[in-house]
Design a protein around this motif. Structure first.
Motif, PDB file in Angstrom:
ATOM      1  N   SER A 196       0.828  -1.208   0.000  1.00 19.02           N
ATOM      2  CA  SER A 196       0.000   0.000   0.000  1.00 19.02           C
ATOM      3  C   SER A 196       0.861   1.256   0.000  1.00 19.02           C
ATOM      4  CB  SER A 196      -0.935   0.007   1.204  1.00 19.02           C
ATOM      5  OG  SER A 196      -0.210   0.147   2.422  1.00 19.02           O
ATOM      6  N   SER A 197       2.005   1.215   0.690  1.00 20.93           N
ATOM      7  CA  SER A 197       2.959   2.321   0.713  1.00 20.93           C
ATOM      8  C   SER A 197       4.287   1.790   1.232  1.00 20.93           C
ATOM      9  CB  SER A 197       2.450   3.477   1.591  1.00 20.93           C
ATOM     10  OG  SER A 197       2.191   3.035   2.901  1.00 20.93           O
ATOM     11  N   PRO A 198       5.389   2.453   0.935  1.00 21.61           N
ATOM     12  CA  PRO A 198       6.703   1.937   1.321  1.00 21.61           C
ATOM     13  C   PRO A 198       6.829   1.710   2.825  1.00 21.61           C
ATOM     14  CG  PRO A 198       6.942   3.698  -0.279  1.00 21.61           C
ATOM     15  CD  PRO A 198       5.499   3.669   0.119  1.00 21.61           C
ATOM     16  N   GLY A 199       7.343   0.548   3.182  1.00 22.34           N
ATOM     17  CA  GLY A 199       7.636   0.254   4.578  1.00 22.34           C
ATOM     18  C   GLY A 199       6.481  -0.238   5.411  1.00 22.34           C
ATOM     19  N   VAL A 200       5.264  -0.209   4.886  1.00 28.40           N
ATOM     20  CA  VAL A 200       4.092  -0.635   5.647  1.00 28.40           C
ATOM     21  C   VAL A 200       3.842  -2.123   5.404  1.00 28.40           C
ATOM     22  CG1 VAL A 200       1.596  -0.366   5.936  1.00 28.40           C
ATOM     23  CG2 VAL A 200       3.043   1.644   5.618  1.00 28.40           C
ATOM     24  N   THR A 201       3.648  -2.876   6.485  1.00 32.22           N
ATOM     25  CA  THR A 201       3.325  -4.292   6.364  1.00 32.22           C
ATOM     26  C   THR A 201       1.817  -4.453   6.292  1.00 32.22           C
ATOM     27  OG1 THR A 201       5.325  -4.940   7.553  1.00 32.22           O
ATOM     28  CG2 THR A 201       3.571  -6.575   7.399  1.00 32.22           C
ATOM     29  N   ASP A 202       1.332  -4.762   5.110  1.00 29.02           N
ATOM     30  CA  ASP A 202      -0.101  -4.879   4.866  1.00 29.02           C
ATOM     31  C   ASP A 202      -0.581  -6.306   5.106  1.00 29.02           C
ATOM     32  OD1 ASP A 202      -0.641  -2.142   3.843  1.00 29.02           O
ATOM     33  OD2 ASP A 202       0.778  -2.743   2.280  1.00 29.02           O
ATOM     34  N   VAL A 203      -1.865  -6.533   4.872  1.00 28.62           N
ATOM     35  CA  VAL A 203      -2.462  -7.857   5.001  1.00 28.62           C
ATOM     36  C   VAL A 203      -3.114  -8.207   3.672  1.00 28.62           C
ATOM     37  CG1 VAL A 203      -4.162  -9.275   6.215  1.00 28.62           C
ATOM     38  CG2 VAL A 203      -2.853  -7.545   7.472  1.00 28.62           C
ATOM     39  N   ALA A 204      -2.559  -9.209   3.000  1.00 33.72           N
ATOM     40  CA  ALA A 204      -3.097  -9.620   1.701  1.00 33.72           C
ATOM     41  C   ALA A 204      -4.256 -10.578   1.912  1.00 33.72           C
ATOM     42  CB  ALA A 204      -2.017 -10.275   0.852  1.00 33.72           C
ATOM     43  N   VAL A 205      -5.402 -10.239   1.337  1.00 31.08           N
ATOM     44  CA  VAL A 205      -6.611 -11.050   1.508  1.00 31.08           C
ATOM     45  C   VAL A 205      -6.934 -11.872   0.264  1.00 31.08           C
ATOM     46  CG1 VAL A 205      -7.592  -9.530   3.259  1.00 31.08           C
ATOM     47  CG2 VAL A 205      -8.063  -9.089   0.835  1.00 31.08           C
ATOM     48  N   ALA A 206      -6.103 -11.736  -0.762  1.00 33.97           N
ATOM     49  CA  ALA A 206      -6.284 -12.542  -1.969  1.00 33.97           C
ATOM     50  C   ALA A 206      -4.981 -12.528  -2.749  1.00 33.97           C
ATOM     51  CB  ALA A 206      -7.416 -11.994  -2.842  1.00 33.97           C
ATOM     52  N   HIS A 207      -4.773 -13.579  -3.522  1.00 39.42           N
ATOM     53  CA  HIS A 207      -3.659 -13.578  -4.460  1.00 39.42           C
ATOM     54  C   HIS A 207      -4.010 -14.410  -5.681  1.00 39.42           C
ATOM     55  CE1 HIS A 207      -2.283 -17.692  -3.671  1.00 39.42           C
ATOM     56  NE2 HIS A 207      -1.961 -17.432  -2.416  1.00 39.42           N
ATOM     57  N   LYS A 208      -3.264 -14.173  -6.751  1.00 42.61           N
ATOM     58  CA  LYS A 208      -3.463 -14.930  -7.977  1.00 42.61           C
ATOM     59  C   LYS A 208      -2.890 -16.335  -7.836  1.00 42.61           C
ATOM     60  CE  LYS A 208      -3.080 -10.866 -10.984  1.00 42.61           C
ATOM     61  NZ  LYS A 208      -2.353 -10.277 -12.143  1.00 42.61           N
ATOM     62  N   GLY A 209      -3.370 -17.224  -8.690  1.00 39.05           N
ATOM     63  CA  GLY A 209      -2.769 -18.536  -8.845  1.00 39.05           C
ATOM     64  C   GLY A 209      -2.060 -18.613 -10.186  1.00 39.05           C
ATOM     65  N   ARG A 210      -1.532 -19.788 -10.480  1.00 37.87           N
ATOM     66  CA  ARG A 210      -0.861 -19.973 -11.769  1.00 37.87           C
ATOM     67  C   ARG A 210      -1.231 -21.336 -12.339  1.00 37.87           C
ATOM     68  NH1 ARG A 210       3.433 -22.650 -14.062  1.00 37.87           N
ATOM     69  NH2 ARG A 210       4.359 -21.592 -15.866  1.00 37.87           N
ATOM     70  N   ARG A 211      -1.671 -21.342 -13.579  1.00 37.72           N
ATOM     71  CA  ARG A 211      -1.909 -22.591 -14.297  1.00 37.72           C
ATOM     72  C   ARG A 211      -1.002 -22.604 -15.526  1.00 37.72           C
ATOM     73  NH1 ARG A 211      -7.892 -24.521 -16.260  1.00 37.72           N
ATOM     74  NH2 ARG A 211      -7.754 -22.583 -17.479  1.00 37.72           N
ATOM     75  N   GLY A 212      -0.106 -23.565 -15.574  1.00 42.77           N
ATOM     76  CA  GLY A 212       0.763 -23.738 -16.726  1.00 42.77           C
ATOM     77  C   GLY A 212       0.285 -24.919 -17.545  1.00 42.77           C
ATOM     78  N   SER A 213       0.191 -24.751 -18.851  1.00 41.75           N
ATOM     79  CA  SER A 213      -0.354 -25.819 -19.678  1.00 41.75           C
ATOM     80  C   SER A 213       0.343 -25.902 -21.028  1.00 41.75           C
ATOM     81  CB  SER A 213      -1.866 -25.642 -19.869  1.00 41.75           C
ATOM     82  OG  SER A 213      -2.173 -24.388 -20.424  1.00 41.75           O
ATOM     83  N   GLY A 244       2.950   2.807  10.679  1.00 39.78           N
ATOM     84  CA  GLY A 244       2.149   3.023   9.486  1.00 39.78           C
ATOM     85  C   GLY A 244       0.764   2.418   9.607  1.00 39.78           C
ATOM     86  N   THR A 245      -0.066   2.668   8.607  1.00 33.69           N
ATOM     87  CA  THR A 245      -1.442   2.165   8.600  1.00 33.69           C
ATOM     88  C   THR A 245      -1.587   1.089   7.537  1.00 33.69           C
ATOM     89  OG1 THR A 245      -2.261   4.334   9.294  1.00 33.69           O
ATOM     90  CG2 THR A 245      -3.863   2.788   8.363  1.00 33.69           C
ATOM     91  N   PRO A 246      -1.648  -0.183   7.935  1.00 33.89           N
ATOM     92  CA  PRO A 246      -1.765  -1.255   6.943  1.00 33.89           C
ATOM     93  C   PRO A 246      -3.140  -1.294   6.297  1.00 33.89           C
ATOM     94  CG  PRO A 246      -1.932  -2.156   9.152  1.00 33.89           C
ATOM     95  CD  PRO A 246      -1.602  -0.695   9.309  1.00 33.89           C
ATOM     96  N   GLU A 247      -3.172  -1.839   5.098  1.00 32.45           N
ATOM     97  CA  GLU A 247      -4.413  -1.982   4.361  1.00 32.45           C
ATOM     98  C   GLU A 247      -4.598  -3.436   3.930  1.00 32.45           C
ATOM     99  OE1 GLU A 247      -4.614   0.699   1.085  1.00 32.45           O
ATOM    100  OE2 GLU A 247      -4.159   2.482   2.291  1.00 32.45           O
ATOM    101  N   HIS A 248      -5.811  -3.766   3.556  1.00 31.40           N
ATOM    102  CA  HIS A 248      -6.060  -5.039   2.890  1.00 31.40           C
ATOM    103  C   HIS A 248      -5.637  -4.881   1.435  1.00 31.40           C
ATOM    104  CE1 HIS A 248      -9.350  -6.307   5.988  1.00 31.40           C
ATOM    105  NE2 HIS A 248      -8.132  -6.622   6.384  1.00 31.40           N
ATOM    106  N   VAL A 249      -4.789  -5.784   0.972  1.00 24.91           N
ATOM    107  CA  VAL A 249      -4.239  -5.696  -0.379  1.00 24.91           C
ATOM    108  C   VAL A 249      -4.347  -7.057  -1.056  1.00 24.91           C
ATOM    109  CG1 VAL A 249      -2.642  -3.836   0.220  1.00 24.91           C
ATOM    110  CG2 VAL A 249      -1.887  -6.227   0.416  1.00 24.91           C
ATOM    111  N   THR A 250      -3.947  -7.107  -2.324  1.00 24.86           N
ATOM    112  CA  THR A 250      -3.876  -8.369  -3.054  1.00 24.86           C
ATOM    113  C   THR A 250      -2.452  -8.572  -3.555  1.00 24.86           C
ATOM    114  OG1 THR A 250      -4.497  -7.353  -5.160  1.00 24.86           O
ATOM    115  CG2 THR A 250      -6.277  -8.187  -3.765  1.00 24.86           C
ATOM    116  N   LYS A 251      -2.080  -9.836  -3.783  1.00 24.68           N
ATOM    117  CA  LYS A 251      -0.754 -10.188  -4.268  1.00 24.68           C
ATOM    118  C   LYS A 251      -0.843 -10.820  -5.655  1.00 24.68           C
ATOM    119  CE  LYS A 251       2.229 -12.477  -1.783  1.00 24.68           C
ATOM    120  NZ  LYS A 251       3.474 -11.671  -1.940  1.00 24.68           N
TER     121      LYS A 251
END
Length: 365
Positions: A161-178, A303-310
């Motif tokens: 969310s901003s430099p140095g802030v430890t956020d909380v990721a509530v979602a992330h992408k996956g990977r499908r290789g084919s 800092g103020t952490p946010e919910h983020v995605t990865k």
């Protein structure tokens, strides 16, 4: 032992290709420091799992992995009694070395939090093997019955969310290789109509891939978009021969709930589609848990952490796929993992240790 010392110990142990020594260290350290308060097990693939606290209807796990990717030559001691160990340097408030960011620093923070916490219910610590090669350890543990209700996975979430802030990721992408395989019939190029050109069939498949709709989902105020990309193509044997085989590889970044319709390529004659790797995406299904972890992270930092995605797949995907509500919260920053000068902030390691301990003592509610 503080988090800096413990991280140094873990990082110095070679854990590329063979995680045995790192697992031995974690198991021994937990057995010594947790005393009789915890039950520590080591399964047949090398996962280390520890449990403490009273059995409860809901279980919280602190999750990491102790394997790393191949180190650069500069990250390995090449002389003296320490030859073969991984180099660990401390400067400017950071620890440098293979695995500092991904993710022995977070494992050390979770080990300390596990030992120090007075949990509200059952608290689990788990460090898996084989995360870097497709989640081997996590998948084995899940198949053997590892099923916490909630998990904080210590992969990187700092600086989103901003430099140095430890956020909380509530979602992330996956990977499908084919792989898309087109077959045809060979012929001399001077009599091309006598054959069936596999490259032509493959390029027809590429056309379908290029026009596929990319799945997307709205999470935590972000538009998490997937992608589908043709990354390799190989076919043909000679300049004057109609090719009877052509292979295409596809990298697909998946999002929770949706996949690109790659199966459509099989509507072309002579074309088959095979999934080679499928790392699942993750989305936390419990807003209360995600809020509780963010509150703990907020209390541990200025800092103020946010919910983020990865954008990256983690073992949280396997856990979420098996029914665990997960978030990702850890010290690594974007761009640090897998680099020749990989590093992690010591201040943020301490922050994560405190965050994990606070969550363990406040959740489940």
């Amino acid at each position: 032992m503080n988090v800096t010392e413990l991280t140094r110990e873990l990082v110095s142990i070679p854990s590329y290709e063979d995680e045995t020594a790192a697992g031995d260290f974690i198991e021994t350290w937990l057995g010594r420091e947790a005393g009789g308060d915890a039950t520590i097990t080591r399964d047949e693939v090398g996962n280390v799992i520890a449990r403490k606290g009273e059995p409860a209807p809901q279980t919280l796990a602190l999750v990491g992995h102790h394997d790393v990717v191949e180190p650069a030559p500069s990250q390995v001691q090449d002389e003296g009694e320490s030859s073969g160990e991984y180099v660990v340097d401390e400067r400017d408030g950071r620890l440098y070395g293979r695995g500092t960011a991904d993710m022995n620093g977070a494992v050390a923070a979770a080990m300390l939090a596990f030992v120090e916490a007075d949990p509200t219910g059952e608290l689990v610590f788990a460090s898996f093997v084989g995360e870097e090669v497709g989640g081997v350890g996590a998948r084995h543990a899940i198949d053997a019955g590892f099923a916490p209700d909630y998990a904080v996975v210590g992969e990187g979430s700092t600086g989103y969310s901003s430099p140095g802030v430890t956020d909380v990721a509530v979602a992330h992408k996956g990977r499908r290789g084919s792989t898309i395989t087109a077959t045809g019939a060979t012929a001399h190029a001077s009599e091309a109509d006598a054959g069936e050109n596999a490259v032509y069939r493959a390029t027809d498949a590429v056309g379908i891939v290029r026009n596929l709709e990319r799945p997307a989902v709205d999470v935590a105020g972000d538009r998490l978009e997937g992608s589908v990309v043709v990354t390799e193509i190989q076919g043909g044997t000679a300049m004057n021969v109609v090719p009877d085989r052509c292979e295409i590889t596809v990298d697909e970044r998946t999002v929770p709930g949706e996949r690109a319709a790659l199966e459509r390529v099989e509507g072309i004659e002579g074309v088959e589609w095979t999934v080679d790797q499928d790392l699942p995406p993750m989305q936390c299904g419990d807003e209360g848990f995600a809020d509780a972890v963010r509150e703990a992270a907020s209390a541990a930092q200025p800092g103020t952490p946010e919910h983020v995605t990865k954008p990256h797949a983690t073992d949280a995907g396997w856990l979420a796929d098996a029914g665990t509500d997960c978030v990702v919260c850890g010290p690594a920053e974007p761009g640090e993992a897998h680099t020749d000068d990989e590093s992690v902030s010591i201040e943020v390691l301490e922050r994560c240790r405190e965050t994990y301990r606070h969550v363990a003592e406040s959740w489940p509610q």
